[in-house]
Design a protein around this motif. Structure first.
Motif, PDB file in Angstrom:
ATOM      1  N   PHE A 284       0.839  -1.200   0.000  1.00 17.01           N
ATOM      2  CA  PHE A 284       0.000   0.000   0.000  1.00 17.01           C
ATOM      3  C   PHE A 284       0.876   1.253   0.000  1.00 17.01           C
ATOM      4  N   ARG A 285       1.848   1.302   0.904  1.00 19.34           N
ATOM      5  CA  ARG A 285       2.730   2.480   0.980  1.00 19.34           C
ATOM      6  C   ARG A 285       3.514   2.675  -0.324  1.00 19.34           C
ATOM      7  N   LYS A 286       3.966   1.578  -0.912  1.00 10.80           N
ATOM      8  CA  LYS A 286       4.733   1.661  -2.153  1.00 10.80           C
ATOM      9  C   LYS A 286       3.888   2.234  -3.280  1.00 10.80           C
ATOM     10  N   LEU A 287       2.660   1.746  -3.416  1.00 10.51           N
ATOM     11  CA  LEU A 287       1.794   2.213  -4.502  1.00 10.51           C
ATOM     12  C   LEU A 287       1.370   3.665  -4.301  1.00 10.51           C
ATOM     13  N   VAL A 288       1.108   4.062  -3.057  1.00 13.23           N
ATOM     14  CA  VAL A 288       0.735   5.452  -2.801  1.00 13.23           C
ATOM     15  C   VAL A 288       1.908   6.382  -3.103  1.00 13.23           C
ATOM     16  N   SER A 289       3.125   5.934  -2.790  1.00 15.68           N
ATOM     17  CA  SER A 289       4.317   6.742  -3.089  1.00 15.68           C
ATOM     18  C   SER A 289       4.513   6.922  -4.590  1.00 15.68           C
ATOM     19  N   GLN A 290       3.954   5.988  -5.378  1.00  8.04           N
ATOM     20  CA  GLN A 290       4.050   6.070  -6.834  1.00  8.04           C
ATOM     21  C   GLN A 290       2.899   6.862  -7.449  1.00  8.04           C
ATOM     22  N   GLY A 291       2.013   7.395  -6.583  1.00  6.18           N
ATOM     23  CA  GLY A 291       0.955   8.265  -7.065  1.00  6.18           C
ATOM     24  C   GLY A 291      -0.417   7.635  -7.187  1.00  6.18           C
ATOM     25  N   VAL A 292      -0.578   6.377  -6.801  1.00  2.41           N
ATOM     26  CA  VAL A 292      -1.893   5.737  -6.863  1.00  2.41           C
ATOM     27  C   VAL A 292      -2.833   6.423  -5.884  1.00  2.41           C
ATOM     28  N   ASN A 293      -4.059   6.674  -6.317  1.00  5.36           N
ATOM     29  CA  ASN A 293      -5.003   7.428  -5.508  1.00  5.36           C
ATOM     30  C   ASN A 293      -5.637   6.562  -4.416  1.00  5.36           C
ATOM     31  N   THR A 294      -5.913   7.188  -3.281  1.00  9.25           N
ATOM     32  CA  THR A 294      -6.552   6.507  -2.148  1.00  9.25           C
ATOM     33  C   THR A 294      -7.128   7.546  -1.208  1.00  9.25           C
ATOM     34  N   ILE A 295      -8.163   7.189  -0.487  1.00 11.94           N
ATOM     35  CA  ILE A 295      -8.742   8.120   0.487  1.00 11.94           C
ATOM     36  C   ILE A 295      -7.843   8.285   1.707  1.00 11.94           C
ATOM     37  N   LEU A 296      -6.795   7.461   1.799  1.00  9.14           N
ATOM     38  CA  LEU A 296      -5.849   7.568   2.911  1.00  9.14           C
ATOM     39  C   LEU A 296      -4.627   8.418   2.553  1.00  9.14           C
ATOM     40  N   ARG A 297      -4.672   9.127   1.422  1.00  9.18           N
ATOM     41  CA  ARG A 297      -3.498   9.897   0.999  1.00  9.18           C
ATOM     42  C   ARG A 297      -3.133  10.977   2.012  1.00  9.18           C
ATOM     43  N   ASP A 298      -4.112  11.652   2.577  1.00  6.50           N
ATOM     44  CA  ASP A 298      -3.803  12.698   3.560  1.00  6.50           C
ATOM     45  C   ASP A 298      -3.059  12.112   4.758  1.00  6.50           C
ATOM     46  N   LYS A 299      -3.474  10.945   5.174  1.00 12.88           N
ATOM     47  CA  LYS A 299      -2.807  10.278   6.291  1.00 12.88           C
ATOM     48  C   LYS A 299      -1.376   9.919   5.910  1.00 12.88           C
ATOM     49  N   TYR A 300      -1.198   9.466   4.667  1.00 12.25           N
ATOM     50  CA  TYR A 300       0.133   9.132   4.171  1.00 12.25           C
ATOM     51  C   TYR A 300       1.006  10.384   4.078  1.00 12.25           C
ATOM     52  N   ASN A 301       0.462  11.465   3.538  1.00 16.04           N
ATOM     53  CA  ASN A 301       1.219  12.705   3.382  1.00 16.04           C
ATOM     54  C   ASN A 301       1.619  13.300   4.721  1.00 16.04           C
ATOM     55  N   ALA A 302       0.847  13.013   5.754  1.00 15.73           N
ATOM     56  CA  ALA A 302       1.159  13.531   7.090  1.00 15.73           C
ATOM     57  C   ALA A 302       2.143  12.628   7.833  1.00 15.73           C
ATOM     58  N   ASN A 303       2.665  11.616   7.124  1.00 18.15           N
ATOM     59  CA  ASN A 303       3.621  10.654   7.710  1.00 18.15           C
ATOM     60  C   ASN A 303       3.040   9.903   8.913  1.00 18.15           C
ATOM     61  N   GLU A 304       1.713   9.728   8.923  1.00 15.52           N
ATOM     62  CA  GLU A 304       1.077   8.938   9.972  1.00 15.52           C
ATOM     63  C   GLU A 304       1.145   7.461   9.576  1.00 15.52           C
ATOM     64  N   PRO A 305       1.345   6.569  10.539  1.00 16.72           N
ATOM     65  CA  PRO A 305       1.405   5.134  10.200  1.00 16.72           C
ATOM     66  C   PRO A 305       0.071   4.640   9.666  1.00 16.72           C
ATOM     67  N   ILE A 306       0.112   3.864   8.589  1.00 12.62           N
ATOM     68  CA  ILE A 306      -1.098   3.271   8.009  1.00 12.62           C
ATOM     69  C   ILE A 306      -1.045   1.770   8.266  1.00 12.62           C
ATOM     70  N   ARG A 307      -1.944   1.291   9.107  1.00  6.37           N
ATOM     71  CA  ARG A 307      -1.982  -0.117   9.493  1.00  6.37           C
ATOM     72  C   ARG A 307      -3.064  -0.849   8.722  1.00  6.37           C
TER      73      ARG A 307
END
Length: 410
Positions: A284-307
């Motif tokens: 999940f983290r790898k794909l989001v870093s490559q630009g894949v869209n998700t409703i958890l992007r804000d959480k990812y951009n804030a460097n919050e852990p995504i479990r």
């Protein structure tokens, strides 16, 4: 009679002889019979245990006076004298259960009939292979025992479950706290002063699942635990299967994939590297870093852990990335389960762990892949169901197992 702890923990090898010793054994058999079969009459006990009526009558009355057995009064019969029926007093004896999870501890107290009478959790915890962590574990257990509201002398045993390879016979964990000459069970037992059984967490949960949800005819069951890791529990002919050293069930570490991903066990290509909560989190983290869209992007951009729990919740909110990753794991898990059911031909496969919360997003591809890759007759003979148990299942299973050991039901 001696204290309950002395009575049940007394070893057969001790120099106990004569009528007193024989009566103690019969008493334990009476309690074990009631624990398994429920309420019964004196004549039923006489028939099942092959003991004379006067002896059964005398010993049951002693157990009643010791508040271990309760006289429930007369039972209705078609005719003749109505016999008294007897059953275990739930408040006479208790067992503790503890689960030491990766990021949480859970505690409970159960009675003689496996009912949970008290439970708590400690979310402020992280399992680390360090002396400070072991000290915290012992302190948290002690605090729970002191505050649980049950007379400590009535708690006859404590089951402790922990992840990783565990040998219940030696009481050792082969992943955590291995530097001491004493086994982990001995360390906790010495600290708390209560007899301890150490068990693998998945196996303990498997036993709780099997005991509380099995149909009368199920004797062979597989429990698939899909959490941040992956493991199975195996019930064969109604009993947990351990293997020679207690390590059976490490299903997540079979070399299933031709990849270069290093598993926690140190090897590459293990099933767990692609079929687990950790695998989903990393992908999940790898794909989001490559630009894949998700409703958890804000959480990812804030460097919050995504479990994995966040990803499951996102899937329930129709997040395409989360749904795709869970379905992919379900398909790969189903192919692996096909191997299992072809090998064991179980009556049921129970799926539990964090990923079970994904429901059909996990189960539909899992069952479809299992059907595709397994023998048709075997698949048709196997029931699939999601776990209905909560977070306390491993602790509950551990409490059940120490109960069985002490009562002689193992």
């Amino acid at each position: 009679m001696a204290s309950l702890t002395e009575f049940f923990n007394r070893q057969e090898s001790e120099n106990l002889k004569g009528i007193s010793h024989k009566n103690n054994i019969i008493k334990r058999n009476i309690i074990a019979h009631m624990a398994l079969n429920g309420e019964c009459t004196l004549s039923e006990l006489t028939k099942e245990l092959h003991i004379s009526v006067p002896t059964i009558t005398k010993l049951v009355q002693e157990l009643v006076s010791e508040n271990i057995v309760t006289d429930l009064g007369k039972v209705e019969t078609p005719g003749g004298r109505r016999p008294n029926v007897f059953g275990l007093a739930s408040s006479a004896i208790y067992f503790a259960g503890v689960n030491i999870g990766r990021d949480e501890m859970s505690f409970l107290i159960s009675d003689l009939q496996n009912n949970i009478v008290k439970e708590e959790s400690c979310p402020d915890f992280e399992l680390q292979d360090r002396p400070q962590c072991l000290e915290k574990i012992c302190s948290k257990i002690e605090q729970f025992i002191e505050s649980c509201g049950v007379d400590r002398s009535k708690i006859l045993g404590m089951g402790v479950s922990i992840s990783g390879r565990v040998n219940p016979d030696t009481g050792r964990s082969y992943r955590y706290f291995t530097s001491s000459e004493e086994s982990l069970s001995q360390i906790i037992e010495t600290r708390i002063g209560i007899r301890v059984l150490l068990e693998n967490d998945t196996r303990a949960r498997c036993y709780a699942e099997y005991t509380t949800s099995k149909s009368q005819n199920e004797r062979d069951v597989l429990y698939l635990h899909l959490g941040r890791g992956l493991a199975i529990g195996i019930v064969m002919d109604g009993k947990l299967y351990y293997g020679k050293s207690g390590f059976a069930g490490e299903f997540g570490h079979i070399p299933f994939f031709d990849n270069e991903i290093i598993c926690a066990c140190g090897k590459k290509g293990c099933l767990e590297t692609e079929v687990s909560g950790i695998a989903i989190e990393e992908k999940f983290r790898k794909l989001v870093s490559q630009g894949v869209n998700t409703i958890l992007r804000d959480k990812y951009n804030a460097n919050e852990p995504i479990r994995i729990d966040d990803i499951i919740e996102a899937a329930k909110r129709d997040d395409n990335l989360s749904i795709e990753l869970i379905e992919e794991v379900g398909e790969k898990a189903g192919k692996a389960v096909a191997f299992l059911i072809n090998t064991f031909n179980p009556e049921a496969v129970i799926v539990g762990g964090n990923l079970a919360e994904a429901g059909d997003y996990l189960m539909l591809p899992l069952k479809s892949a299992t059907n595709k890759y397994s023998l048709n007759l075997v698949y048709k003979d196997t029931k699939f169901r999601l776990s209905k148990m909560g977070q306390s299942a491993s602790a509950w299973g551990a409490a059940m197992l120490i109960r069985n050991q002490i009562l002689g039901l193992a």
